[in-house]
Write an enzyme that holds these catalytic residues in place. Sequence first.
Site, PDB file in Angstrom:
ATOM      1  N   TYR A   1       0.832  -1.206   0.000  1.00 29.22           N
ATOM      2  CA  TYR A   1       0.000   0.000   0.000  1.00 29.22           C
ATOM      3  C   TYR A   1       0.863   1.251   0.000  1.00 29.22           C
ATOM      4  O   TYR A   1       2.076   1.185   0.231  1.00 29.22           O
ATOM      5  CB  TYR A   1      -0.970  -0.012   1.191  1.00 29.22           C
ATOM      6  CG  TYR A   1      -0.346   0.316   2.531  1.00 29.22           C
ATOM      7  CD1 TYR A   1       0.467  -0.601   3.186  1.00 29.22           C
ATOM      8  CD2 TYR A   1      -0.562   1.554   3.138  1.00 29.22           C
ATOM      9  CE1 TYR A   1       1.045  -0.305   4.413  1.00 29.22           C
ATOM     10  CE2 TYR A   1       0.005   1.856   4.369  1.00 29.22           C
ATOM     11  CZ  TYR A   1       0.806   0.925   5.003  1.00 29.22           C
ATOM     12  OH  TYR A   1       1.380   1.223   6.208  1.00 29.22           O
TER      13      TYR A   1
ATOM     14  N   LYS B   1       6.494  -2.025   2.041  1.00 30.66           N
ATOM     15  CA  LYS B   1       5.282  -1.439   2.649  1.00 30.66           C
ATOM     16  C   LYS B   1       4.091  -2.373   2.438  1.00 30.66           C
ATOM     17  O   LYS B   1       3.252  -2.146   1.559  1.00 30.66           O
ATOM     18  CB  LYS B   1       5.041  -0.039   2.068  1.00 30.66           C
ATOM     19  CG  LYS B   1       4.119   0.824   2.927  1.00 30.66           C
ATOM     20  CD  LYS B   1       4.196   2.270   2.505  1.00 30.66           C
ATOM     21  CE  LYS B   1       3.108   3.138   3.119  1.00 30.66           C
ATOM     22  NZ  LYS B   1       3.128   3.255   4.558  1.00 30.66           N
TER      23      LYS B   1
ATOM     24  N   GLU C   1      11.677   2.431  14.641  1.00 34.23           N
ATOM     25  CA  GLU C   1      10.808   3.508  14.151  1.00 34.23           C
ATOM     26  C   GLU C   1       9.536   3.506  14.983  1.00 34.23           C
ATOM     27  O   GLU C   1       9.386   2.704  15.906  1.00 34.23           O
ATOM     28  CB  GLU C   1      10.500   3.328  12.664  1.00 34.23           C
ATOM     29  CG  GLU C   1       9.822   2.008  12.338  1.00 34.23           C
ATOM     30  CD  GLU C   1       9.607   1.794  10.842  1.00 34.23           C
ATOM     31  OE1 GLU C   1       9.524   2.767  10.086  1.00 34.23           O
ATOM     32  OE2 GLU C   1       9.491   0.618  10.448  1.00 34.23           O
TER      33      GLU C   1
ATOM     34  N   LEU D   1      10.831   1.278   7.542  1.00 38.12           N
ATOM     35  CA  LEU D   1      10.315   1.676   6.235  1.00 38.12           C
ATOM     36  C   LEU D   1      11.051   2.960   5.823  1.00 38.12           C
ATOM     37  O   LEU D   1      11.144   3.896   6.637  1.00 38.12           O
ATOM     38  CB  LEU D   1       8.806   1.932   6.317  1.00 38.12           C
ATOM     39  CG  LEU D   1       8.198   2.377   4.989  1.00 38.12           C
ATOM     40  CD1 LEU D   1       8.100   1.192   4.028  1.00 38.12           C
ATOM     41  CD2 LEU D   1       6.835   2.990   5.191  1.00 38.12           C
TER      42      LEU D   1
HETATM   43  N1  PLP Z   1       7.285   3.776   9.144  1.00 39.04           N
HETATM   44  C1  PLP Z   1       6.139   3.093   9.163  1.00 39.04           C
HETATM   45  C2  PLP Z   1       6.051   1.795   9.898  1.00 39.04           C
HETATM   46  C3  PLP Z   1       5.007   3.610   8.500  1.00 39.04           C
HETATM   47  O1  PLP Z   1       3.847   2.918   8.501  1.00 39.04           O
HETATM   48  C4  PLP Z   1       5.103   4.854   7.833  1.00 39.04           C
HETATM   49  C5  PLP Z   1       3.951   5.436   7.136  1.00 39.04           C
HETATM   50  O2  PLP Z   1       2.920   4.870   7.052  1.00 39.04           O
HETATM   51  C6  PLP Z   1       6.337   5.532   7.869  1.00 39.04           C
HETATM   52  C7  PLP Z   1       7.409   4.956   8.527  1.00 39.04           C
HETATM   53  C8  PLP Z   1       6.492   6.873   7.218  1.00 39.04           C
HETATM   54  O3  PLP Z   1       6.479   6.780   5.828  1.00 39.04           O
HETATM   55  P1  PLP Z   1       6.010   8.001   4.927  1.00 39.04           P
HETATM   56  O4  PLP Z   1       6.830   9.178   5.338  1.00 39.04           O
HETATM   57  O5  PLP Z   1       6.313   7.567   3.546  1.00 39.04           O
HETATM   58  O6  PLP Z   1       4.560   8.205   5.201  1.00 39.04           O
END
Ligand code: PLP
Length: 284
Positions: free
Chosen positions: A33, A148, A181, A206
């Site tokens: 996603y 993701k 994270e 991620l």
């Molecule tokens: N880490 C995780 C586990 C996430 O689910 C997300 C966003 O959904 C992020 C980091 C941040 O990613 P982004 O800046 O692309 O939204």
Amino acid sequence: MSRIAYVNGRYLPFRDAKVHVEDRGYQFADAVYEVCEVRAGRLIDERRHLDRLERSLGALRIQPPMPRAALSIVLHEVVARNRIAHGNVYLQISRGVARRDLPFPLDVAPSVVVTARSLNRLRLEALAAQGITAVSVPDNRWGRVDIKTVGLLPNVLARQSALDKGARDAWFVDQKGFMTEAASANAWIVTADGKLVTRHADHAILGGITRAVVFEVVKEQNLHIEERPFTLDEAYRAREAFVTSATQLVMPVVRLDDRPVGDGKPGPVAIRLRREFHRFAETG
Ligand code: PLP
């Protein structure tokens, strides 16, 4: 106005927006996603999100369901049909529908779902001005959270345990005591001597799009940055902490495990990065 979702080629009212019971996203979390910010009706950092989507699909060997330009049209169309000014657009692609069996099915078309929703921008800004609270939780996710996927059960449980403890967010700590994270965002600290630290983008986090854009802001602002693992103890001693994601942007964290971070208020670095963010993000 009723909400509209895109499901496998059709724009449908929400009540009719359904996927099959044997969709592999539903049965195995065999799906990826993306969530993209919508601001003044425009998509933010669409190119980077679609790049990451292609990477996630490639990692799972799911065929792209349509050319990128067509996917982009669908994303914009869903935003327009739902009249979203500020909010986000959600895209999910699963491997498709097949008789329940673990190996990849042959000749199955991926399922595509796109939804969009409004977010109250003023409420989000009020939250950022106040900062959020977080608790640390063990990181019990699989070894490829850089992809993701919709397999977010550990994230769901982490966020719920944070809420149960009266906090808003959860910060994952790996088995060696390093922060990875947050439950749905990347985690950052500013050390006592003013260095920005965030974990390097390996398989344990991620690679956030917001994180990548914040790197550009950091460069322009001549801030000192270190991409490395940091411990929970370093986070306790940090001058500032914050998270980054497409929905929260740069969100200060003012308490961690019931201890104030710094002076317990949003710090100047986080405030500055949040303010400057959209100068560096791409608007589609
Ligand atoms: N880490 C995780 C586990 C996430 O689910 C997300 C966003 O959904 C992020 C980091 C941040 O990613 P982004 O800046 O692309 O939204």
